[in-house]
Structure formats: structure tokens, C-alpha cells
Write an enzyme that holds these catalytic residues in place. Structure first.
Site, PDB file in Angstrom:
ATOM      1  N   LYS A  35       0.844  -1.207   0.000  1.00 37.24           N
ATOM      2  CA  LYS A  35       0.000   0.000   0.000  1.00 37.24           C
ATOM      3  C   LYS A  35       0.877   1.256   0.000  1.00 37.24           C
ATOM      4  O   LYS A  35       2.081   1.179   0.286  1.00 37.24           O
ATOM      5  CB  LYS A  35      -0.914  -0.023   1.221  1.00 37.24           C
ATOM      6  CG  LYS A  35      -0.169  -0.033   2.550  1.00 37.24           C
ATOM      7  CD  LYS A  35      -1.093  -0.368   3.722  1.00 37.24           C
ATOM      8  CE  LYS A  35      -0.326  -0.385   5.024  1.00 37.24           C
ATOM      9  NZ  LYS A  35      -1.108  -0.983   6.120  1.00 37.24           N
ATOM     10  N   TYR A 254      16.309  29.402   8.768  1.00 35.97           N
ATOM     11  CA  TYR A 254      15.061  30.107   9.076  1.00 35.97           C
ATOM     12  C   TYR A 254      14.908  30.309  10.572  1.00 35.97           C
ATOM     13  O   TYR A 254      15.240  29.430  11.363  1.00 35.97           O
ATOM     14  CB  TYR A 254      13.862  29.314   8.576  1.00 35.97           C
ATOM     15  CG  TYR A 254      13.614  29.436   7.095  1.00 35.97           C
ATOM     16  CD1 TYR A 254      13.317  30.663   6.519  1.00 35.97           C
ATOM     17  CD2 TYR A 254      13.664  28.313   6.279  1.00 35.97           C
ATOM     18  CE1 TYR A 254      13.074  30.765   5.149  1.00 35.97           C
ATOM     19  CE2 TYR A 254      13.420  28.404   4.919  1.00 35.97           C
ATOM     20  CZ  TYR A 254      13.124  29.628   4.359  1.00 35.97           C
ATOM     21  OH  TYR A 254      12.883  29.728   3.020  1.00 35.97           O
TER      22      TYR A 254
HETATM   23  C1  LIG Z   1      -0.350  -2.001   6.739  1.00 36.32           C
HETATM   24  C2  LIG Z   1      -0.937  -3.282   7.195  1.00 36.32           C
HETATM   25  C3  LIG Z   1      -0.134  -4.416   7.393  1.00 36.32           C
HETATM   26  C4  LIG Z   1       1.378  -4.373   7.360  1.00 36.32           C
HETATM   27  O1  LIG Z   1       1.829  -3.902   8.617  1.00 36.32           O
HETATM   28  P1  LIG Z   1       3.399  -3.776   8.955  1.00 36.32           P
HETATM   29  O2  LIG Z   1       3.425  -3.301  10.357  1.00 36.32           O
HETATM   30  O3  LIG Z   1       3.943  -2.760   8.018  1.00 36.32           O
HETATM   31  O4  LIG Z   1       3.981  -5.114   8.749  1.00 36.32           O
HETATM   32  C5  LIG Z   1      -0.762  -5.601   7.680  1.00 36.32           C
HETATM   33  N1  LIG Z   1      -2.110  -5.673   7.793  1.00 36.32           N
HETATM   34  C6  LIG Z   1      -2.909  -4.594   7.652  1.00 36.32           C
HETATM   35  C7  LIG Z   1      -4.373  -4.743   7.800  1.00 36.32           C
HETATM   36  C8  LIG Z   1      -2.350  -3.363   7.352  1.00 36.32           C
HETATM   37  O5  LIG Z   1      -3.150  -2.299   7.209  1.00 36.32           O
END
Ligand SMILES: *Cc1c(COP(=O)(O)O)cnc(C)c1O
Length: 360
Positions: A35, A254
Site C-alpha cells: 500500500k 530560518y
Molecule cells: C499495513 C498493514 C499491514 C502491514 O503492517 P506492517 O506493520 O507494516 O507489517 C498488515 N495488515 C494490515 C491490515 C495493514 O493495514
């Protein structure tokens, strides 16, 4: 010459980390979580490098369609499922598998006219109180899904709230709640994220869902990635683009609120919050210049950061690593009060992702 900032993405490190998943959960199939543009690493490079994963998971239907169109033939899970009736037609057309977490989604599915049934992942909320049905709703919801012609197979899933802290008893409670809810069923299950894979072997089951460990950062708050034998995938590289001698008492950057306490050589590096470098990184955040650790000074600008080059032998054009194999993103994240997940996801579209095919 183009701006020197770029994210080098190491294919061999992705493959090594996938192998670590397989060694850690040898009886489970692997759903590679890609994702958010492969946690910011670039979806094309990541999905191609991980093309022997057993399935992929994303949060948006657009990303799922891109994966399918780029030739991914494995199952693709939608972690938030679908949002409206039109989405269901896309699921069917692209053969995507939704997570179903709400009555709203269940009703949309019951109203839809689906001719090619797909698998669904029934999400149970075992304590996180984010997405999912309550354990008490499981049996009637599962029955409704199994009776629906749109549904081929029902799988069951849950998600952990505290697996990054191995001393927290919540994960064991969530596993127990899941097992009680699923007792007397034979659905294929998935519980474990990266922290579950490395920290809770009893959560492995039929499928595991690694995300962060594939990208080589640690899923635990108290252990670094190296101690888990994970390899950093992204090397966020740049160069020194200017140096200045600044006298004690003068300010840098800044707000003019960072004051040199000694005469020092200041280095300017291409890369700032407009590229995804965290604006909240404190003075003292490590940066590698010519392979030597130097501290960040002054505020992070949109396009640049400044470092103290005292004691570092480097001229304009010297190579810089903002995070990567020699400087863990987890360590930089600590200095900016965030986590490597966020650093990776925030790498801006203007930073080119360069695929590196060398061996490790
Ligand atoms: C993002 C996600 C994962 C992966 O989690 P990590 O901590 O990056 O391994 C697994 N399951 C779900 C439902 C997620 O949203």
C-alpha cells in the site's frame, strides 16, 4: 545535471527481506503489503521485485488496478475493501479480493449483481477498535457472506494494535479472542503483520501480511532492523551543494534561532521537507557525508538541510546519505519523533526512485 537527491531502491534487499518472512513463517503463505506506493518505495519496482509473493495487499482500488495492469496475477487484497456500489464492479472486473469490515459493505454486496464471484476477507475487531465486526457478529455475518452468490471463499482476518511492543500482553489477548471467535470453523486465517511474524509465531496461520519488514525497517520499538537480519531497501541519497565558514555567534537557517557556538564549517545538502525529509528532525539528527556522521543544524527548509561539517572532510559534490543501509531510517525517525513507516511514505513524488539491481 539533475538535482542530486534520489531514492535508490535495492531489489536484492527486498528479496532478502521476503526470504526473511519465509524463514520466519515457513508454513504460511505471504501477502506482501505494498500500500501507499509500496511504502513510498515505488509500486512498480517493489511489486516487480517481490513477484514471487503469494498475494499482494493495498488500500486503494486504483493501486490494485495498477498492480493488475502491470501484470500481477496473484490475489490482490483491498485492506479497506470497497466504498460504494461502483467499486464492486471494478472488483469483479479486475478480480480483486476485498476485506469486509462493516454492515454497510455487507449490504452493498447483497444488493450488487455479481456474475464472477470473488474471495472475501472477513475482518474481526479483536480489540483495536478500528475496522472490523465485533466477535459476537461473526457467525451471522459469515453465514450471510457464505450464502451470497458474489462470494467464492470467506477468509478471516484481524489486525494487532500493540505487536510492536513484545512485552505488551494485548497481542496474546487478541489472538485468544480471534481463536475463540473462529472456534468450530475452518476458514483460512491471517493475523500477523511484520511484528507478529517476527515476534508471535503463534499468530502465523495460513497467511501472513508483512509490510515494514519487507522494506528493511524494524517493526519493534526496542530492536533495530540489523538485529532482525533485515536489509534497508531505500538509500535516500544526495550531495553537498555548498559549504560556508560561519563564525561563533552567527545563526544558520530560518528563524535565525540556531546559533553557532564555535566557528564552524556549515554544509548545505539538497533535500528538505518538500522531498519528505521530516521538518521536525531535531538539531543533532545524524546525516552521512562522505561516509562520516555529521549533525543536522538549524531548521529543515523545503529544499535543503544544513549540517555541521566540523571535523568532516568534504567538499561540494560529496556524497550524502539521509537514510539507508549505513544510517537506519529508524534512527533518523527517532530524532524526528516519528517512525520509519512515515519517513518512507512521505518521500515526495519529485524524488526519483531508481531501481538498483546489484547484489547485496
Ligand atoms: C499495513 C498493514 C499491514 C502491514 O503492517 P506492517 O506493520 O507494516 O507489517 C498488515 N495488515 C494490515 C491490515 C495493514 O493495514
Amino acid at each position: 545535471m539533475s538535482r542530486p537527491l534520489r531514492a535508490e531502491i535495492r531489489v536484492a534487499a527486498l528479496r532478502h527481506n521476503l526470504q526473511r518472512v519465509r524463514e520466519s513463517a515457513p508454513s504460511s503463505r505471504v501477502i506482501a503489503v505494498v500500500k501507499a506506493n509500496g511504502y513510498g518505495h515505488g509500486m512498480q519496482i517493489v511489486s516487480h521485485a517481490l513477484n514471487d509473493a503469494d498475494a499482494f495487499a493495498v488500500a486503494s482500488i486504483d493501486e490494485a488496478i495498477n498492480l493488475r495492469e502491470s501484470g500481477i496475477h496473484q490475489p490482490i487484497l483491498l485492506l479497506e475493501g470497497y466504498f460504494d456500489a461502483a467499486d464492486l464492479l471494478l472488483l469483479q472486473a479486475y478480480s480483486l479480493q476485498p476485506v469486509i469490515h462493516s454492515t454497510h459493505q455487507l449490504e452493498l454486496l447483497e444488493q450488487a449483481k455479481i456474475t464472477y464471484p470473488f474471495d472475501v476477507w472477513l475482518k474481526i475487531d479483536t480489540g483495536m477498535n478500528r475496522l472490523g465486526f465485533r466477535p459476537s457478529e461473526f457467525t451471522p455475518v459469515c453465514t450471510r457472506l457464505q450464502e451470497n452468490d458474489a462470494v467464492q471463499n470467506v477468509h478471516a482476518m484481524t489486525h494487532f494494535a500493540c505487536a510492536d511492543d513484545r512485552s505488551d500482553s494485548m497481542t496474546a489477548k487478541q489472538i485468544e479472542c480471534f481463536d475463540q471467535t473462529l472456534a468450530n470453523t475452518s476458514l483460512a486465517c491471517t493475523l500477523a503483520n511484520s511484528a507478529g511474524i517476527l515476534g508471535h509465531p503463534d499468530s502465523h496461520r495460513d497467511w501472513v501480511r508483512p509490510g515494514i519488514m519487507l522494506y528493511g525497517a524494524s517493526p519493534f520499538m526496542d530492536a533495530d532492523a540489523g538485529s532482525q537480519n533485515l536489509c534497508a531497501v531505500m538509500n535516500l541519497k544526495s550531495e553537498l551543494i555548498a559549504t560556508h565558514d560561519v563564525a561563533a555567534g552567527e545563526s544558520v537557517g530560518y528563524g535565525a534561532d540556531w546559533i553557532c557556538d564555535n566557528d564552524m564549517r556549515v554544509g548545505v545538502i539538497a533535500g528538505g521537507y518538500g522531498d519528505g525529509y521530516p521538518r521536525h528532525a531535531h538539531a543533532g539528527t545524524p546525516v552521512l557525508v562522505n561516509g562520516q556522521r555529521v549533525p543536522l543544524i538549524g531548521r529543515v527548509s523545503m529544499d535543503m538541510i544544513t549540517v555541521d561539517l566540523s571535523g568532516c572532510d568534504a567538499e561540494v559534490g560529496a556524497p550524502v546519505l539521509l537514510w539507508g543501509d549505513e544510517l537506519p531510517a529508524d534512527e533518523v525517525a527517532l530524532h524526528a519523533e516519528t517512525i520509519a513507516y512515515e519517513l518512507f511514505c512521505n518521500v515526495a513524488p519529485r524524488v526519483p526512485r531508481i531501481e538498483i539491481k546489484d547484489e547485496l
